[in-house]
Design a protein around this motif. Structure first.
Motif, PDB file in Angstrom:
ATOM      1  N   MET A   1     -68.885  84.807 -21.705  1.00 14.09           N
ATOM      2  CA  MET A   1     -68.459  85.889 -22.453  1.00 14.09           C
ATOM      3  C   MET A   1     -68.150  87.132 -21.646  1.00 14.09           C
ATOM      4  O   MET A   1     -68.370  88.339 -21.930  1.00 14.09           O
ATOM      5  CB  MET A   1     -69.153  86.382 -23.980  1.00 14.09           C
ATOM      6  CG  MET A   1     -69.572  85.204 -24.726  1.00 14.09           C
ATOM      7  SD  MET A   1     -67.973  84.424 -25.223  1.00 14.09           S
ATOM      8  CE  MET A   1     -67.644  85.189 -26.532  1.00 14.09           C
ATOM      9  N   GLU A   2     -67.990  87.002 -20.313  1.00 13.40           N
ATOM     10  CA  GLU A   2     -67.910  87.990 -19.403  1.00 13.40           C
ATOM     11  C   GLU A   2     -66.926  87.630 -18.349  1.00 13.40           C
ATOM     12  O   GLU A   2     -66.759  86.449 -17.874  1.00 13.40           O
ATOM     13  CB  GLU A   2     -69.413  88.477 -18.751  1.00 13.40           C
ATOM     14  CG  GLU A   2     -69.682  89.614 -19.062  1.00 13.40           C
ATOM     15  CD  GLU A   2     -71.063  89.937 -18.285  1.00 13.40           C
ATOM     16  OE1 GLU A   2     -71.450  91.033 -18.495  1.00 13.40           O
ATOM     17  OE2 GLU A   2     -71.486  89.148 -17.403  1.00 13.40           O
ATOM     18  N   SER A   3     -66.460  88.506 -17.608  1.00 12.22           N
ATOM     19  CA  SER A   3     -65.438  88.048 -16.603  1.00 12.22           C
ATOM     20  C   SER A   3     -66.166  87.595 -15.284  1.00 12.22           C
ATOM     21  O   SER A   3     -67.478  88.163 -14.850  1.00 12.22           O
ATOM     22  CB  SER A   3     -64.559  89.155 -16.019  1.00 12.22           C
ATOM     23  OG  SER A   3     -65.478  90.280 -15.438  1.00 12.22           O
ATOM     24  N   ILE A   4     -65.823  86.522 -14.714  1.00 10.46           N
ATOM     25  CA  ILE A   4     -66.560  85.959 -13.631  1.00 10.46           C
ATOM     26  C   ILE A   4     -65.849  86.206 -12.343  1.00 10.46           C
ATOM     27  O   ILE A   4     -64.630  85.793 -12.378  1.00 10.46           O
ATOM     28  CB  ILE A   4     -66.939  84.380 -13.900  1.00 10.46           C
ATOM     29  CG1 ILE A   4     -67.708  84.269 -15.102  1.00 10.46           C
ATOM     30  CG2 ILE A   4     -67.004  83.746 -12.773  1.00 10.46           C
ATOM     31  CD1 ILE A   4     -67.796  82.767 -15.447  1.00 10.46           C
ATOM     32  N   ASN A   5     -66.462  86.630 -11.262  1.00  6.22           N
ATOM     33  CA  ASN A   5     -65.851  86.843  -9.971  1.00  6.22           C
ATOM     34  C   ASN A   5     -65.797  85.734  -8.929  1.00  6.22           C
ATOM     35  O   ASN A   5     -65.095  85.416  -8.320  1.00  6.22           O
ATOM     36  CB  ASN A   5     -66.447  87.956  -9.503  1.00  6.22           C
ATOM     37  CG  ASN A   5     -65.952  89.332 -10.227  1.00  6.22           C
ATOM     38  OD1 ASN A   5     -64.903  89.239 -10.598  1.00  6.22           O
ATOM     39  ND2 ASN A   5     -67.103  90.240 -10.108  1.00  6.22           N
ATOM     40  N   ASP A   6     -66.902  85.051  -9.015  1.00  2.00           N
ATOM     41  CA  ASP A   6     -67.429  83.711  -8.190  1.00  2.00           C
ATOM     42  C   ASP A   6     -68.688  82.840  -8.590  1.00  2.00           C
ATOM     43  O   ASP A   6     -69.130  83.389  -9.430  1.00  2.00           O
ATOM     44  CB  ASP A   6     -67.578  84.311  -6.782  1.00  2.00           C
ATOM     45  CG  ASP A   6     -67.351  83.092  -5.692  1.00  2.00           C
ATOM     46  OD1 ASP A   6     -67.042  82.198  -6.248  1.00  2.00           O
ATOM     47  OD2 ASP A   6     -67.603  83.420  -4.568  1.00  2.00           O
ATOM     48  N   VAL A   7     -68.420  81.830  -8.285  1.00  7.92           N
ATOM     49  CA  VAL A   7     -69.440  80.812  -8.622  1.00  7.92           C
ATOM     50  C   VAL A   7     -69.850  80.017  -7.066  1.00  7.92           C
ATOM     51  O   VAL A   7     -68.965  79.873  -6.363  1.00  7.92           O
ATOM     52  CB  VAL A   7     -69.187  79.779  -9.321  1.00  7.92           C
ATOM     53  CG1 VAL A   7     -68.898  80.317 -10.827  1.00  7.92           C
ATOM     54  CG2 VAL A   7     -67.744  79.051  -9.096  1.00  7.92           C
TER      55      VAL A   7
END
Lengths: 521, 594
Positions: free
Chosen positions: B218-224
């Motif tokens: 429920m949040e933006s994701i920049n990288d994994v």
């Protein structure tokens, strides 16, 4: 003072009288002023202080309004100070009835009229201090667009039109300069090259000059006030005598020299006067400026030679950067725009966007500048330990002799060749990595003669990760292998003898390996 | 590490006299010697060795059975006696540095040490070359028919042509809701984590298509990024950095790491390197959960990052066209190189640490030799490349818009056409080659595509390092061992072999470092403090007098010596003059003197 007496002797009686009266006046003035100041200082009345401060403040505001017209630069500075004071007041809780005293008063306030009043006053002070200063200058700044440029010419300082220095250098819209006045151009044309190269230095100088001007201005004002304060009726005698003096300018000069108090006592009444003052200031400070220019010339020469070098390198770098590149053909055509990128750009601020869009323009020059800076920072500098005035005459405008300077100048050690000396598009850090040195061998161990020998003996890793099992076993083989639990008898005499015999026929590691390796592995 | 059973035998031979093998009639001494010579000797008989004492000797094993080459019951002879020869080029492959020349003088100890290490290295080299045989797999490649470009072969064609197991590796995941996706393969190549920009995270064993967890943060994701094993992964979310386990349980929220945009995991150092929008490069030691270093790069928003797997240096790309190299031990960039005229869009370094590939806003693709920092090749891509990834075998994948291209040998031969090309459904946002597989994972706006790229992955894996087929137990074992062998972050430097070098810093330099570390100078001369004396003898005057007694002691000695020297020379000169006066012959002209 013998000289004084002599000069008095030389004068006629009348002149001497005038002179003495004049001196007396000066002394009297001084003593009056001092006495008054002493008295003022000793007053402890709070009320007086309050009134005094208020008056001072009002006076200052009045002066400020005046200053807006006469000396806009100084006024701006003053305005900044006021703003700062306001800011501090807004930040602090000083007059907001939150201190220990105020709290105690707050308790009393219900019953005590005075306490209530005191609290009110505190709040009033706060209000007063946090009020915005509305002046002509402020208004000018606000509706600058409305006014004609011709009008602002006199009132507004030049640097108002200057580009903000703090702005982003990479933002090309912000880099442009407004058109400058012709006069300034004339002035600056002398140092045209230096201006570009030594912009920073110049800025510093300007700042210093402005400060000096401001200080002088204040001093003048203060003196003016002093004069106002002095009761003129008591001094009518002196003034009448002095009036006669004004007809003889020769004497005046002498007076000026003898009495330091009157040195700057000329009243500044008109705008022209202030200008004149500034001119004299400039003439006084002209000398050091000349020196600076000379220095600037030298540096300019250096930089010009550097420039040539730089230009050459620039070309090289450009060649490297825009090296012929092979065009790759892709069979498929791109159909979608990069949605992901746009998403990211939402977060990027305006400045970043502009920066990115115009990045290509000054990338190379920026990089070269940075590299040059790094190179210069790494170069050892000559240390000049010359003390002026030792062994020769010293003073203003006198430089230590060349011979002396040479003698006390320690030559810089030769600069170490940088690792990136031959790579135009690379800056390599010359810092030593200290962290790994803790783990390194710091000195050459015993039997080795040079570093290479030692390093070659430890080049081969021993671990299982890098070697086959057999190798690991062999390399880490202990000198003596005993069976677990086997009794090892202490050495007897015979063993000793045996070892002596063996010494005669040396028993090397290798030989031992030959004998045993097969049995062990 | 000899086994205990064999040890006594060794002892015996050490003490007793060597048994001489009885001479056999079939053995011709000279011939046998030649044979062993040729074989570069794995084994040799002892009596011959003694005869060859003068020659250069090598380490050999004594064979367990004394006879060799012959001893079959049938009486036949072994046509290839001794160990199989190893080709010279293969030995060369495992060479570490050149041999040292031994000292010319007689230095027994030194000679012995050198020969010992040389023998050991030679043995290890030979053994490694011998065991190279155990890596039988070769990387495949795509070959078109005559006149056919390999880049025109579609993925479907490839999938049809290959075996069933391989064709299952070509698949699409349609995830249009939460894209565009970033992805990462675990070190073994078995597991995949997908992170959608709009908060979707999915972990899967991609070969069996088994979903491990799927959550939405429920949040933006920049990288994994996977951490050291497939049990944990890090997610750079809108504000903080989070660590989840493979079941999707949030393990940590690391508030020290904010606004992270890209991450890299250094597997042998257990370091998670992150770069943020606030231009900070931070290192997190995931084994102890400590921040190792936080470096303010002062270069603006950082969203281009890669690591050099050879030396664990982090490469960052910047908007001003530069690529900077960082280690956790230095606050300033180790190297800063100008690569592009526009901003840098992507950077990638190959496994061997030899080449760096960059792509920039100027639509160029450049190949650098990262050891010498010199440009090797420069290509112009019509639309530029937004993402780059290098495979273990050196294939380069570049994404432009929705097209993924794969190039072969970008550094050695000039390339004009891609090796492969494939169009995916949305703009590409993440590219990653799967380790040990011929698979390229592409994260894009419409989900995830797993592409087949023949010849991409390393065909031979090291079972002790990254075993794709390991069990849970094996993984645990590996984890313990890996933690024991963890490399400290201080050892990260441009040259990973630096540890094997002697620190050549001068004494002054080292002393300076020490002073800096301690905060005081341990070698500084202690100031003389006069002892306190009673009975009024410590009056300030007396103290001053006592101080004067020891003042400038070192200089006094010097001055005394120089003065003595001067006196002596003066006296000598005087004496000389006197002598010359006394013993000089009188000439006739002397009478005119005075």
């Amino acid at each position: 003072m013998p000289t004084k007496e002599e000069s008095i002797k030389a004068m006629s009686l009348e002149e001497a009288k005038i002179r003495r009266a004049e001196l007396q006046k000066a002394r009297a003035l001084q003593s009056y002023y001092e006495a008054k100041a002493r008295r003022d200082r000793k007053i402890k009345s709070k009320k007086y202080r309050k009134v005094h401060n208020k008056a001072k403040r009002k006076e200052m505001l009045k002066q400020f309004d005046e200053m807006v017209k006469t000396n806009p630069e100084g006024a701006l500075e003053e305005l900044k100070k006021l703003e700062m004071g306001r800011m501090q007041e807004r930040m602090s809780l000083k007059h907001q009835n939150s201190g220990k005293w105020a709290k105690s008063k707050a308790i009393m306030a219900k019953y005590d009229e005075d306490a209530r009043k005191a609290m009110q006053q505190q709040l009033e002070i706060n209000k007063e201090l946090t009020q915005k200063v509305a002046t002509a200058l402020n208004n000018d700044e606000e509706d600058e667009d409305d006014e004609e440029e011709a009008d602002t010419e006199e009132v507004l300082p030049d640097f108002v039109n200057d580009v903000e220095k703090a702005g982003d250098a990479s933002n090309p819209w912000m880099r442009g300069k407004l058109t400058e006045e012709e006069q300034e151009k004339e002035q600056e044309s002398k140092m045209a090259e230096e201006v570009i190269l030594l912009e920073d230095e110049e800025e510093m100088e300007e700042e210093v000059n402005e400060e000096e001007k401001l200080l002088r201005e204040f001093e003048n004002r203060r003196k003016q006030q002093e004069e106002d304060i002095v009761d003129e009726t008591a001094l009518s005698e002196f003034t009448s005598i002095i009036r006669g003096l004004t007809q003889k300018p020769e004497v005046e000069t002498i007076v000026d020299n003898s009495t330091p108090l009157e040195e700057g006592l000329t009243r500044i009444q008109t705008l022209e006067d202030t200008e004149k003052l500034q001119e004299t200031d400039i003439s006084e400070t002209a000398e050091p400026e000349v020196v600076e220019i000379v220095q600037a010339d030298e540096t300019a020469k250096e930089t010009s030679t550097k420039k040539a070098k730089k230009r050459k390198r620039n070309i090289e770098l450009k060649e490297v950067i825009t090296k012929e590149s092979r065009v790759v053909t892709v069979p498929l055509k791109v159909t979608t725009e990069e949605v992901g990128e746009e998403d990211m750009e939402d977060e990027m601020d305006q400045r970043g966007l502009i920066k990115e869009a115009f990045a290509g323009d000054d990338v190379i020059s920026d990089f070269l500048k940075e590299k040059r800076k790094k190179e210069d920072a790494g170069k050892p500098k000559a240390i000049d330990l010359t003390l002026p005035g030792w062994g020769e005459w010293g003073g203003k405008g006198l430089k230590p002799s060349r011979k002396k300077r040479q003698r006390f100048r320690t030559k810089p050690a030769q600069a170490v060749v940088r690792k990136d000396a031959k790579l135009p598009e690379v800056i390599m850090s010359e810092q030593r990595d200290k962290s790994i040195t803790l783990h390194q061998v710091s000195s050459l161990p015993f039997p080795f003669e040079n570093y290479a020998q030692f390093e070659s003996t430890i080049r081969c890793p021993l671990g299982r990760t890098w070697n086959s099992e057999k190798t690991v076993k062999k390399v880490t083989l202990p000198r003596v292998v005993t069976q677990l639990g086997a009794i090892i008898e202490p050495m007897g005499r015979e063993e000793l003898k045996k070892s002596q015999q063996q010494k005669a026929e040396p028993h090397t590691w290798k030989k031992w390996m030959e004998n045993n390796i097969g049995d062990i592995i | 590490m000899a086994s205990a059973g064999e040890a006594p035998g060794g002892e015996d031979t050490h003490v007793e006299k060597k048994k001489k093998a009885s001479e056999r009639y079939w053995e011709e001494p000279g011939k046998d010697g030649n044979q062993t010579e040729k074989n570069d000797g794995e084994s040799k008989q002892l009596q011959h060795k003694k005869a060859e004492k003068s020659r250069k000797r090598k380490l050999e094993h004594k064979p367990r059975d004394q006879s060799r080459g012959k001893n079959f019951l049938s009486g036949k002879t072994d046509p290839f006696p001794g160990p199989a020869p190893v080709p010279k080029d293969r030995i060369q492959k495992f060479k570490r540095k050149e041999d040292m020349s031994k000292p010319r003088h007689k230095r027994h100890k030194l000679r012995q040490l050198i020969t010992q290490s040389e023998d050991a290295s030679k043995m290890s080299q030979n053994q490694a070359a011998r065991f190279d045989l155990l890596l039988p797999e070769d990387a495949g490649f795509l070959e078109g028919d005559e006149g056919e470009d390999t880049c025109t072969i579609s993925q479907n064609d490839i999938a049809d042509a290959v075996d069933l197991a391989s064709s299952a590796k070509y698949f699409n995941l349609k995830l249009s809701q939460f894209g565009p996706y970033r992805l990462d393969y675990s070190k073994t190549g078995r597991h995949l984590v997908l992170g959608g920009r709009r908060g979707h995270i999915a972990c899967l064993d991609w070969q069996s298509k088994q979903l491990m967890c799927e959550i939405n943060v429920m949040e933006s994701i920049n990288d994994v990024k996977w951490l050291h094993s497939e049990s944990m992964y890090a997610v750079a979310q809108k504000k903080w950095l989070y660590i989840y386990d493979s079941n999707g349980i949030e393990l940590h929220c690391i508030r020290k790491f904010n606004d992270v945009l890209r991450m890299q995991f250094l597997p042998y150092h257990f370091l998670l390197a992150t770069v943020s929008a606030t231009s900070f490069l931070q290192y997190l030691d995931v084994s102890v959960g400590k921040e190792v270093a936080a470096i303010c790069t002062k270069t603006g928003r950082l969203d281009v990052m890669c690591q050099n797997p050879y030396n664990a240096i982090i490469h960052l790309g910047h908007a001003n066209g530069t690529v900077t190299l960082w280690s956790p031990n230095q606050k300033e960039a180790l190297v800063k190189m100008l690569c592009h005229q526009g901003g840098v869009r992507s950077v990638s370094v190959d496994k061997t640490g030899l080449y760096m590939v960059t792509s920039g806003m100027d639509k160029k693709l450049k190949v650098y030799d990262i050891r010498t920092f010199k440009p090797l090749k420069s290509y112009f891509l019509p639309a530029g490349a937004s993402c780059l990834s290098l495979s273990q075998k050196g294939l380069l994948s570049a994404a432009t818009g929705d097209i993924v291209q794969v190039y072969r040998d970008v550094w050695s031969t000039p390339v004009t056409k891609p090796y492969m090309a494939h169009r995916v459904r949305g703009a590409v946002s993440g590219l990653h080659f799967c380790p040990f597989e011929d698979v390229l994972g592409v994260g894009h706006g419409d989900g995830f595509t797993s592409m087949l790229v023949p010849g991409a992955g390393e065909p031979n894996f090291d079972g002790l390092d990254a075993n794709p087929y390991r069990s849970a137990k094996q993984r645990q074992e590996w984890e313990v061992k890996a933690l024991l062998e963890k490399i400290q972050p201080e050892l990260i430097s441009l040259n990973p072999n630096k540890l094997g070098e002697v620190d050549r810093a001068t004494f002054e330099q080292r002393h300076q470092d020490r002073v800096e570390a301690l905060g005081f100078d341990p070698l500084a001369k202690q100031k003389f403090v006069p002892k306190f004396k009673k009975k009024g003898r410590s009056s300030s005057g007396a103290v001053e007098r006592r101080k004067k007694q020891v003042a400038h002691e070192d200089q006094r000695e010097l001055i005394k010596n120089t003065i003595e020297q001067k006196m002596r020379t003066e006296k000598e000169q005087e004496w000389k003059i006197k002598e010359s006066v006394v013993f000089r012959k009188k000439s006739a002209l002397d009478r005119f003197k005075k």
